[in-house]
Design a protein around this motif. Structure first.
Motif, PDB file in Angstrom:
ATOM      1  N   GLN A  40      78.737  38.801  34.845  1.00  0.00           N
ATOM      2  CA  GLN A  40      77.408  39.311  35.167  1.00  0.00           C
ATOM      3  C   GLN A  40      76.331  38.759  34.231  1.00  0.00           C
ATOM      4  O   GLN A  40      75.390  39.461  33.860  1.00  0.00           O
ATOM      5  N   LEU A  41      76.432  37.501  33.894  1.00  0.00           N
ATOM      6  CA  LEU A  41      75.465  36.872  33.007  1.00  0.00           C
ATOM      7  C   LEU A  41      74.039  37.030  33.545  1.00  0.00           C
ATOM      8  O   LEU A  41      73.735  36.605  34.657  1.00  0.00           O
ATOM      9  N   ASP A  42      73.167  37.673  32.780  1.00  0.00           N
ATOM     10  CA  ASP A  42      71.753  37.882  33.094  1.00  0.00           C
ATOM     11  C   ASP A  42      71.525  38.731  34.342  1.00  0.00           C
ATOM     12  O   ASP A  42      70.411  38.784  34.867  1.00  0.00           O
ATOM     13  N   ILE A  43      72.559  39.418  34.813  1.00  0.00           N
ATOM     14  CA  ILE A  43      72.427  40.210  36.037  1.00  0.00           C
ATOM     15  C   ILE A  43      71.539  41.437  35.822  1.00  0.00           C
ATOM     16  O   ILE A  43      70.868  41.901  36.752  1.00  0.00           O
ATOM     17  N   ALA A  44      71.475  41.968  34.610  1.00  0.00           N
ATOM     18  CA  ALA A  44      70.546  43.068  34.330  1.00  0.00           C
ATOM     19  C   ALA A  44      69.113  42.619  34.597  1.00  0.00           C
ATOM     20  O   ALA A  44      68.285  43.388  35.103  1.00  0.00           O
ATOM     21  N   HIS A  45      68.827  41.378  34.272  1.00  0.00           N
ATOM     22  CA  HIS A  45      67.504  40.796  34.524  1.00  0.00           C
ATOM     23  C   HIS A  45      67.269  40.637  36.028  1.00  0.00           C
ATOM     24  O   HIS A  45      66.183  40.942  36.538  1.00  0.00           O
ATOM     25  N   MET A  46      68.279  40.156  36.732  1.00  0.00           N
ATOM     26  CA  MET A  46      68.182  40.035  38.191  1.00  0.00           C
ATOM     27  C   MET A  46      67.898  41.392  38.839  1.00  0.00           C
ATOM     28  O   MET A  46      67.054  41.519  39.729  1.00  0.00           O
ATOM     29  N   LEU A  47      68.591  42.445  38.356  1.00  0.00           N
ATOM     30  CA  LEU A  47      68.379  43.783  38.911  1.00  0.00           C
ATOM     31  C   LEU A  47      66.948  44.264  38.676  1.00  0.00           C
ATOM     32  O   LEU A  47      66.344  44.913  39.540  1.00  0.00           O
TER      33      LEU A  47
END
Length: 339
Positions: A40-47
Motif C-alpha cells: 500500500q505504498l502511498d495509498i493513504a495519500h491516494m485515499l
C-alpha cells in the motif's frame, strides 16, 4: 465541549474570542502513512485525494452561496493522521451543515470504483514530481535507507511504477480498515455563539455511522523499532553520466530514546525533551568549535527527533570527504563521550 458517540467518533467544540468571524471545521483520521501494508505504498495519500472529491471545492456557485473560497477547503496526509478541513463564516448555518455532510460523506460515500481510483493515479504522480523537483533522486535514496531501519517507513524508490500498476483493491482495503468512526474526530473551533446547537447537529449527522466489528489492530510500529536489535545499513548512490563523481559519504547515527517516547504525556517525558534540547545545542557548539580548522574534512549536525515520522532519539548527521570516514567518526563520538 468534548464528547464521544456510541460508534466511537469523538468530537470537540470550542468557542474562541478573536477578530475572525470564521469557524474552523476539521475531520481527523487516526491513520496515515504509518498504517499502510507492504503493498500500500502511498495509498493513504491516494485515499485523501479520493475522499476530498466529496467536497465542494470546484463548485464555485455553492462556494459563493456559503461565503467561502476554494482555499477554505483542503486536506493533508501526515505520517500518523489524515486531516480534512472546511472553514466557514459563522453567519451561514448552511455552511455548517455542508461541512458536516462533507465529513460524513468521507466516511461512507467515498467513491472506491476502479474508475475513480484510476483517475487519480496521474494527478498524484504529478504531485510527487512537483513536490520533490530536482531532489527526487535524493528523496528516493533517503526513503530507501530509512525503510531498512524504521518499521513504519516505506521505500519510495519505485513509487511511480507502483502508481502505474497497483490493484484498486489495496485502496479499498485501506478504506475498510481505517476509515471507521472510532478512529475519527470532528473538531469545530472559532467564532461560535451557540455551541450546544452545534453539538446537537453534530450528533444527528454522525450517529448513524456504523462501527464495524473486527477492524484492524492499531499496531505501534515505533515500539517495534525500540525493541529491534541495533541495525546498520549502507547504500551506494550510482551517479548518472551527467553527474560529477561523488567525493563524499553521508552518514547518520541514530541513538534510540525509548524512555522519553513512553513518557511523552507526563512530566518525565517533557523534562527529558528539555534536557535533550540543551544537549543538542551544546554538542553542536562543540562540533563547530572542532571544525574551526583549515579545510575541514567533514560537516556535522546534531538534532533530537520528536516528530511523528521518526521515533524519539538523537540524530547525528555527517557529510564526510572520502577516506576520512574513520577520522570524522572518532572525533564526533569523542566529543559526545567527553560531554
Amino acid at each position: 465541549t468534548y464528547g464521544k458517540l456510541k460508534n466511537g467518533l469523538t468530537y470537540y467544540i470550542k468557542p474562541t474570542e478573536n477578530e475572525s468571524s470564521k469557524i474552523y471545521m476539521r475531520l481527523y483520521l487516526k491513520a496515515g502513512f504509518d498504517k499502510q501494508d507492504g503493498d500500500q505504498l502511498d495509498i493513504a495519500h491516494m485515499l485523501e485525494h479520493l475522499a476530498f472529491r466529496n467536497g465542494i471545492r470546484d463548485d464555485e456557485q455553492l462556494l459563493n452561496q456559503l461565503g467561502m473560497t476554494r482555499k477554505d477547503q483542503f486536506a493533508n496526509t501526515s505520517f500518523k493522521y489524515t486531516e480534512y478541513s472546511f472553514d466557514i463564516p459563522n453567519t451561514n448555518p448552511k455552511a455548517l451543515d455542508t461541512g458536516f455532510q462533507f465529513f460524513k460523506d468521507i466516511a461512507v460515500h467515498t467513491d472506491m470504483s476502479s474508475k475513480a481510483i484510476d483517475s487519480e493515479r496521474g494527478a498524484i504522480k504529478e504531485e510527487i514530481y512537483y513536490r520533490n523537483g530536482d531532489n527526487l533522486p535524493q528523496f528516493y535514496l533517503g526513503t530507501k535507507l530509512d525503510s531498512y531501519l524504521f518499521p513504519s517507513i516505506h521505500d519510495y524508490s519505485e513509487v511511480i511504477a507502483h502508481y502505474d500498476s497497483f490493484d484498486a483493491e489495496v485502496v479499498r482495503r485501506y478504506y475498510r480498515d481505517w476509515y471507521c468512526p472510532d478512529l475519527m474526530a470532528v473538531v469545530v473551533v472559532g467564532a461560535i455563539t451557540q455551541p450546544e446547537k452545534i453539538e446537537e447537529k453534530l450528533k444527528n449527522f454522525f450517529k448513524s455511522l456504523k462501527k464495524e466489528e473486527g477492524n484492524r489492530e492499531l499496531l505501534d510500529k515505533d515500539s517495534l523499532f525500540f525493541k529491534s536489535e541495533p541495525n546498520f545499513k549502507s547504500i551506494q548512490k550510482k551517479p548518472s553520466t551527467q553527474e560529477f563523481i561523488i567525493e563524499k559519504s553521508e552518514l547518520t547515527l541514530f541513538y534510540r530514546d525509548s524512555l522519553t517516547y513512553h513518557n511523552l504525556g507526563n512530566y518525565l517525558g517533557l523534562s527529558r525533551l528539555q534536557y535533550w534540547g540543551m544537549l543538542q545545542q551544546i554538542l553542536n557548539h562543540r562540533i563547530q568549535e572542532a571544525l574551526q580548522v583549515y579545510n575541514p574534512k567533514y560537516k556535522a549536525a546534531i538534532s533530537y527527533s520528536e516528530n511523528e515520522m521518526y521515533p524519539t532519539g538523537l540524530h547525528i548527521k555527517l557529510s564526510i570527504l572520502n577516506n576520512y570516514e574513520q577520522e570524522a567518526l572518532q572525533q564526533v563520538i569523542g566529543i559526545i563521550k567527553n560531554l
